[in-house]
Design an enzyme around this catalytic site. Sequence first.
Site, PDB file in Angstrom:
ATOM      1  N   PHE A 145       0.797   0.691  -2.708  1.00 16.36           N
ATOM      2  CA  PHE A 145       2.008   1.259  -2.105  1.00 16.36           C
ATOM      3  C   PHE A 145       3.304   0.852  -2.792  1.00 16.36           C
ATOM      4  CE2 PHE A 145      -0.992   0.135   1.497  1.00 16.36           C
ATOM      5  CZ  PHE A 145      -1.725   1.292   1.352  1.00 16.36           C
ATOM      6  N   CYS A 146       3.290   0.739  -4.101  1.00 16.34           N
ATOM      7  CA  CYS A 146       4.506   0.366  -4.859  1.00 16.34           C
ATOM      8  C   CYS A 146       5.125  -0.919  -4.310  1.00 16.34           C
ATOM      9  CB  CYS A 146       5.549   1.487  -4.853  1.00 16.34           C
ATOM     10  SG  CYS A 146       4.993   2.961  -5.684  1.00 16.34           S
TER      11      CYS A 146
END
Length: 396
Positions: A347-348
């Site tokens: 998720f970055c």
Amino acid sequence: MSTILSPGDVKLRDGRSVDFANLDIAATAPCLRVVADAVAELLPFYGSVHRGAGALSERCTREYEQARETVADFLGARDGDTVVFTRNTTDALNLLARVVPEGAAVLTFDAEHHANLLPWKKTVHLDAPRSPQEAVAALEDALRRERCGLVSVTAASNVTGEVWPVTALADVAHRFGARLAVDAAQLAPHAPVDLTALGADYVAFSGHKVYAPFGAGVLAGRADWLDAAEPYLAGGGASAHVDDDAGVRWATGPARHEAGTPNLLGAVAIAAACRELAGADHPAERALVARLRAGLAELPHVEELRLFGPEAQRVGIVSFAVLGEDPGELATRLGRDHGIGVRTGLFCAHPLTRRLLAEATARLDPSAQAPAQAVRASFGLGTTQAHIDRLLAALR
Ligand code: PLP
């Protein structure tokens, strides 16, 4: 509340059709009908902004500047604050990184999305705290030791959905002469983000996460750094006057950082979403968060990711580790067999998600190896209890 444009039914692998359960809203939200209507209404009059005479240009310039005012109201902007339209939150935070005065350090926690971790030039990193109270204490401790010009924090985590104590962090930052920026990408779709009430100096968010997917985002806050810095992009619109020998006097105000033809439809779309979301409370969403978490807690092979305690306040985002399954294959099966869209990955927010995956796995089974990726269910407008129950049944 206006409805969401939804894709309706999708076909499953076994030939059945079900309404699509979009549980990936934190990545990109669907479009609000009022947003689509606002854009459609303007399209016949689409013309240039700030760059022409005539009915179209007059209307488009007016709509663009009205959109700015609507966003300023939505964000509780103070007199003198500037609202700049950007491409998204990443762009907004990169712009802020460019205007931080030369040499000033920027403090972040290791719990941030990469958009709030990577743009800063001179940084002070703090370990991800285990509670909102610990975040405040750690900030105070760090600022006693180290002089910083800016503290930049998320308002709600895109990994855990946990809400951060922005007001208390702003108080601490201000006591030590630093400013506070809020990455509101994940809070703005779910709760008010008010610069005045939060005591924050800057806020950034994305249109496509507030149900306005037309390619615009926002950076709003104190004008002085924005007016003193070099323009984000050099070009028309940002330049107030250019000499024959290319000497330039740059504009001040939002124009300074909005060179080139602006994204009128994006701005109008965000404003329509802001009008719709302003002051909205989302009790149904809180009930869905509780239902999903309670259901996940009953599954022996699933463990939620959390940084703070289990009672921490959350928006509609729940990530979890699933043992004994390849996360990518699991997501494909959820899609093809159950009509559910989720997100898998880190998720970055790689440092945070890896750490929380390892901890969640250890809570479930200390001898197990942590999966390489987590699964995230995120929701908001348009999500029903049936969608949550379908996900739980599929995982079961
Ligand atoms: N900050 C947070 C907390 C996010 O969740 C995201 C995107 O998921 C971003 C920043 C970046 O947003 P964008 O991709 O719209 O620039």
